[in-house]
Write a protein that holds these residues in place. Structure first.
Motif, PDB file in Angstrom:
ATOM      1  N   GLN A   1      31.958 -63.123  -0.610  1.00 38.03           N
ATOM      2  CA  GLN A   1      30.373 -63.075  -0.584  1.00 38.03           C
ATOM      3  C   GLN A   1      30.017 -63.912   0.476  1.00 38.03           C
ATOM      4  O   GLN A   1      28.651 -63.563   1.018  1.00 38.03           O
TER       5      GLN A   1
ATOM      6  N   TRP B   1      16.564 -58.223  -7.908  1.00 33.56           N
ATOM      7  CA  TRP B   1      17.408 -57.469  -8.277  1.00 33.56           C
ATOM      8  C   TRP B   1      18.018 -57.727  -9.721  1.00 33.56           C
ATOM      9  O   TRP B   1      18.999 -57.927 -10.026  1.00 33.56           O
ATOM     10  N   HIS B   2      16.963 -58.255 -10.606  1.00 36.38           N
ATOM     11  CA  HIS B   2      17.661 -58.635 -12.122  1.00 36.38           C
ATOM     12  C   HIS B   2      18.361 -57.524 -12.515  1.00 36.38           C
ATOM     13  O   HIS B   2      17.676 -56.375 -12.878  1.00 36.38           O
ATOM     14  N   ASN B   3      19.445 -57.828 -12.922  1.00 39.43           N
ATOM     15  CA  ASN B   3      20.407 -57.052 -13.581  1.00 39.43           C
ATOM     16  C   ASN B   3      20.382 -57.080 -15.077  1.00 39.43           C
ATOM     17  O   ASN B   3      20.895 -57.904 -15.479  1.00 39.43           O
TER      18      ASN B   3
ATOM     19  N   THR C   1      28.303 -56.437 -11.668  1.00 35.28           N
ATOM     20  CA  THR C   1      27.478 -56.590 -10.408  1.00 35.28           C
ATOM     21  C   THR C   1      27.272 -55.142  -9.915  1.00 35.28           C
ATOM     22  O   THR C   1      28.097 -54.411  -9.611  1.00 35.28           O
TER      23      THR C   1
ATOM     24  N   ASN D   1      26.083 -59.637 -14.198  1.00 32.69           N
ATOM     25  CA  ASN D   1      27.121 -60.195 -13.051  1.00 32.69           C
ATOM     26  C   ASN D   1      28.453 -59.709 -13.515  1.00 32.69           C
ATOM     27  O   ASN D   1      28.715 -58.892 -14.201  1.00 32.69           O
TER      28      ASN D   1
ATOM     29  N   ASN E   1      21.886 -59.483  -3.478  1.00 29.67           N
ATOM     30  CA  ASN E   1      22.455 -60.589  -4.100  1.00 29.67           C
ATOM     31  C   ASN E   1      22.803 -61.581  -3.107  1.00 29.67           C
ATOM     32  O   ASN E   1      23.620 -62.574  -3.520  1.00 29.67           O
TER      33      ASN E   1
ATOM     34  N   LYS F   1      21.663 -64.771  -4.292  1.00 27.63           N
ATOM     35  CA  LYS F   1      22.592 -65.695  -5.144  1.00 27.63           C
ATOM     36  C   LYS F   1      23.596 -66.665  -4.314  1.00 27.63           C
ATOM     37  O   LYS F   1      23.881 -67.693  -4.611  1.00 27.63           O
TER      38      LYS F   1
ATOM     39  N   PHE G   1      14.774 -65.220  -7.249  1.00 22.70           N
ATOM     40  CA  PHE G   1      15.823 -64.461  -7.543  1.00 22.70           C
ATOM     41  C   PHE G   1      15.160 -62.984  -7.555  1.00 22.70           C
ATOM     42  O   PHE G   1      14.334 -62.741  -8.113  1.00 22.70           O
TER      43      PHE G   1
ATOM     44  N   THR H   1      25.558 -54.084  -5.972  1.00 21.84           N
ATOM     45  CA  THR H   1      24.890 -54.284  -4.577  1.00 21.84           C
ATOM     46  C   THR H   1      24.745 -53.092  -4.005  1.00 21.84           C
ATOM     47  O   THR H   1      23.369 -52.467  -4.172  1.00 21.84           O
TER      48      THR H   1
ATOM     49  N   TRP I   1      26.664 -67.153 -12.067  1.00 23.33           N
ATOM     50  CA  TRP I   1      27.068 -65.999 -11.099  1.00 23.33           C
ATOM     51  C   TRP I   1      28.562 -66.310 -10.757  1.00 23.33           C
ATOM     52  O   TRP I   1      28.916 -66.990  -9.781  1.00 23.33           O
TER      53      TRP I   1
END
Length: 764
Positions: A95, A321-323, A333, A329, A134, A137, A319, A335, A85
């Motif tokens: 963040q 919101w798997h992208n 990314t 990322n 996120n 993370k 975890f 959000t 990440w």
């Protein structure tokens, strides 16, 4: 033969239900079958059995930390980018500020719930709100710190401290930090967060929880928590909520319902931040200060993302919101759907956010995935560097909620003041951040660590430290006699003490008898406190206090102590009149607050809209649920168990504590005496319980043999006979051998409430 270790091959699960059409259908729960059931089990959350650290002395453990080394360790993590990440601009600071902000920012002043105090950001529903995308993370990035310090550092403290360290590594001088937050170990199932739906289904039942713009269309087009039009004078947010949209911390950055209107956004901001206990200056300081750092992310269509953490598959290991785009990322990314930064140096504390906001004009544009944002009109506006691709830059951007600070006259005035005096702005943001992250911690007696500021702040509800010797047992006995020899009744004395102590809220540790704010505005004139009678009691106690303090040398007693002592003496008399000799515990050491250090507007939020202990209900306030449900909530805010809630109600009824002196629930022929009569009548089969009207708010208790009405009752009385769990408790106190147990348990519960705010003498 099918592999039954694979849940896809199970035809039936004994715990979850039956497979129908390829899906496992849950067996209906008790709440599904009986949706109007009063969920008394909410009072029994956070039991020690759920806490693996229940044997730890957290205060001692935290104080034993090498605090300087802890901060050094955190700051090293914040500038060590991880491949799994990657950090924006090589710095995790921005963040982590967002993580801490969103943890603390759930606080709401109406009921004191939310906030960073227990690290609830780790659990549903908060961990899976789309506004917290996120943050899972961020928490994993600081796991090495938590792992190193273990039980000596709660997640709740670590999250806030990491936010402070993040500000410091980017050149911002923080105001201070206090530890002392103790982690929860299970989700909060009792807090009402408002309507949270997704296409007609509960949010947690959706696959992703987001649509094209990252928020439920139902909430965009029909925001169920608001009444009125944002453009009109009447536009009110449902009590006790503070967030303006479902699954948000504060407001929709695109404007109400993503309408892109900065003035509408300003109205929402003011309402939301006010309900989080922030005034206009604090609001602007937090927004302008927070947006001096970092960027927003909106590079991937939300419908491509995986489920939120609570709905993610097992292999995701928490975890969400798997992208699936690229590495999932860095430059890809996603959000909140808005893309870009506010300044050209997003990891440095400066005033560029406000300068950019006011120096340039902005036109409405769209992010790569279609969210509303704003870009400078002027070609010479600053560029912001790409957070991950060297040599690439983009125009700065603003959100609709940023432009709100420019178009709203009051917010604009604050912004101009901050631009003229950067040092003043820095101090304002430092103090607002400190308030944001500590607002729900309660009195400073709970604060731990070497960075606790010495300054007392009005939002901390300060009470003077004890500056005299305390009364001894003989003096306590003499004072009780003086109080009982006055013209004050048992009911009046109990009312004064209960009214003072029962303002306490365990949610944010505010209220209580300490400080004697029952004698100050606004509490001494609340209608539910029987103000005429209350002020007569206070005047009498002040005279007793004056005489005692003038004659006792360096031993003094506060009005706050006398209010509680008067209630204790009255209960002893009520028991004696019923033929029982008891001693009610009393612990001196309370002090009296001053009007100057009492924020009247803030304390007025402590007034309940409904208080079943006094059979009080304000029908003009927008709570559209049964009174007994709000009564349950009151018991929860007092951290009562179901037996404590039950026994206190029965005792307060026979001691005539109804706010309007009505006889509802006073199930006794000997009012003013401490007896179990309430429970004996409640459980008696000699009566039938007949509603007075179709509203079923008031009831007659009629004798079955002749129809005579002996008593009247409210829902808050009869719930102790109608709810199965409460009735079983009531039967214990109604039994032939139950009176002594009732008196013992009532006194213990009374003492607990009187001591709820005494963090000066108890462990937090």
């Amino acid at each position: 033969m099918k592999d039954i270790s694979n849940p896809e091959n199970l035809a039936m699960c004994p715990f979850r239900g039956t497979r129908i059409g390829g899906a496992i259908v849950s067996t209906p729960t008790t709440d599904d079958w009986w949706p109007n059931r009063l969920q008394v089990e909410f009072l029994h959350q956070e039991q020690p059995i759920s806490n693996p650290l229940s044997d730890e002395d957290y205060k001692a453990a935290f104080n034993s930390l090498d605090y300087d080394q802890l901060k050094k360790d955190i700051k090293e993590v914040l500038v060590s980018s991880q491949d799994w990440w990657p950090a924006d601009y090589g710095n995790y600071g921005p963040q982590m500020i967002r993580m801490a902000w969103h943890s603390a920012g759930t606080y709401r002043i109406a009921d004191g719930r939310g906030g960073a105090g227990q690290g609830m950001q780790r659990f549903a529903p908060i961990n899976s709100w789309w506004d917290n995308g996120n943050i899972d993370k961020s928490q994993r990035l600081i796991w090495p710190i938590k792992k190193k310090y273990g039980a000596a550092l709660s997640w709740a403290d670590l999250i806030v401290l990491t936010g402070n360290c993040a500000l410091e590594i980017m050149g911002f001088p923080t105001y201070g930090f206090a530890g002392g937050r103790r982690d929860a170990w299970e989700p909060d199932r009792s807090t009402y967060w408002g309507p949270e739906f997704w296409d007609g289904k509960k949010y947690e039942e959706s696959q992703t929880g987001v649509n094209r713009k990252g928020h439920p269309e139902e909430m965009v087009n029909n925001n169920l928590r608001w009444k009125g039009d944002p453009k009109e004078e009447y536009h009110d947010l449902e009590n006790p909520l503070a967030a303006t949209h479902s699954n948000l911390i504060y407001v929709n950055p695109e404007g109400p319902g993503a309408n892109g209107d900065p003035m509408d956004s300003a109205r929402n901001i003011r309402e939301s931040f006010a309900r989080m206990a922030m005034n206009d200056e604090e609001t602007v300081a937090l927004i302008a200060g927070g947006h001096a750092f970092g960027k927003s992310h909106g590079m991937v269509e939300p419908d491509k993302l995986g489920a939120a953490p609570e709905a993610a598959p097992m292999e995701a290991q928490g975890f969400g919101w798997h992208n699936p785009v690229g590495n999932g990322n860095a430059e890809n990314t996603m959000t909140n759907g808005i893309e870009g930064s506010w300044t050209s140096n997003p990891t440095n504390w400066d005033n560029d956010y406000l300068i950019n906001l006011f120096k340039y004009d902005y036109k409405q544009t769209k992010s790569p995935i279609g969210a509303i944002q704003w870009t400078p009109v002027q070609e010479d506006a600053p560029q912001t560097p790409d957070a991950h691709i060297p040599g690439k830059s983009e125009p700065i951007m603003m959100m609709t909620s940023d432009l709100a600070l420019k178009v709203d006259p009051a917010y604009r005035k604050v912004c101009e003041k901050f631009m003229e005096d950067f040092d003043y702005f820095t101090t304002a943001f430092a103090k607002a951040w400190y308030k944001l992250t500590h607002r729900d911690m309660g009195p400073k007696d709970r604060y731990l660590g070497t960075e606790v500021p010495a300054e007392d702040l009005i939002w901390q509800d300060p009470i003077p430290a004890v500056d005299h010797k305390l009364v001894n047992d003989q003096q306590i006995s003499d004072l009780k006699k003086q109080i009982l020899d006055s013209s004050l009744s048992v009911s009046a004395l109990v009312n004064a003490a209960w009214s003072a102590a029962s303002t306490y809220r365990h949610s944010d540790k505010r209220g209580g008898a300490n400080g004697a704010r029952i004698a100050l505005e606004p509490q001494n004139n609340w209608d539910l406190n029987r103000p005429k009678e209350l002020n007569k009691v206070l005047d009498t106690l002040k005279n007793i206090q004056s005489d005692f303090n003038q004659s006792s040398g360096d031993i003094k007693i506060s009005l706050a102590d006398l209010v509680v002592l008067g209630g204790c003496a009255a209960i002893e008399k009520a028991a004696s009149d019923a033929g029982k000799t008891i001693k009610v515990p009393f612990t001196p050491g309370r002090m009296d607050a001053s009007p100057e250090w009492t924020d009247v507007e803030s304390f007025d939020w402590l007034k309940p809209v409904s208080d079943g202990f006094k059979n009080y209900h304000n029908n003009n306030v927008g709570y559209h649920v049964a009174q007994e449900r709000i009564f349950l909530d009151r018991a929860n805010l007092l951290s009562l168990s179901a037996p404590e809630w039950t026994v206190l109600t029965g005792g307060l009824r026979v001691l005539e504590q109804n706010y309007d002196y009505s006889k509802h629930g006073v199930f006794t022929q000997r009012p003013g005496q401490l007896t179990n009569d309430f429970f004996q009548v409640l459980t008696s089969m000699d009566y039938e319980w007949v509603p007075k009207s179709s509203s079923k708010l008031l009831f007659d208790l009629k004798r079955r043999d002749n129809g005579q009405v002996d008593y009247t009752a409210t829902r808050n009385d009869l719930v102790f006979g109608s709810n199965a769990q409460l009735r079983n408790i009531a039967e214990v106190y109604a039994a032939d051998d139950g009176n002594d147990r009732f008196i013992h348990d009532f006194v213990a519960a009374w003492d607990k409430v009187m001591m709820l705010d005494r963090y000066d003498v108890k462990d937090s």
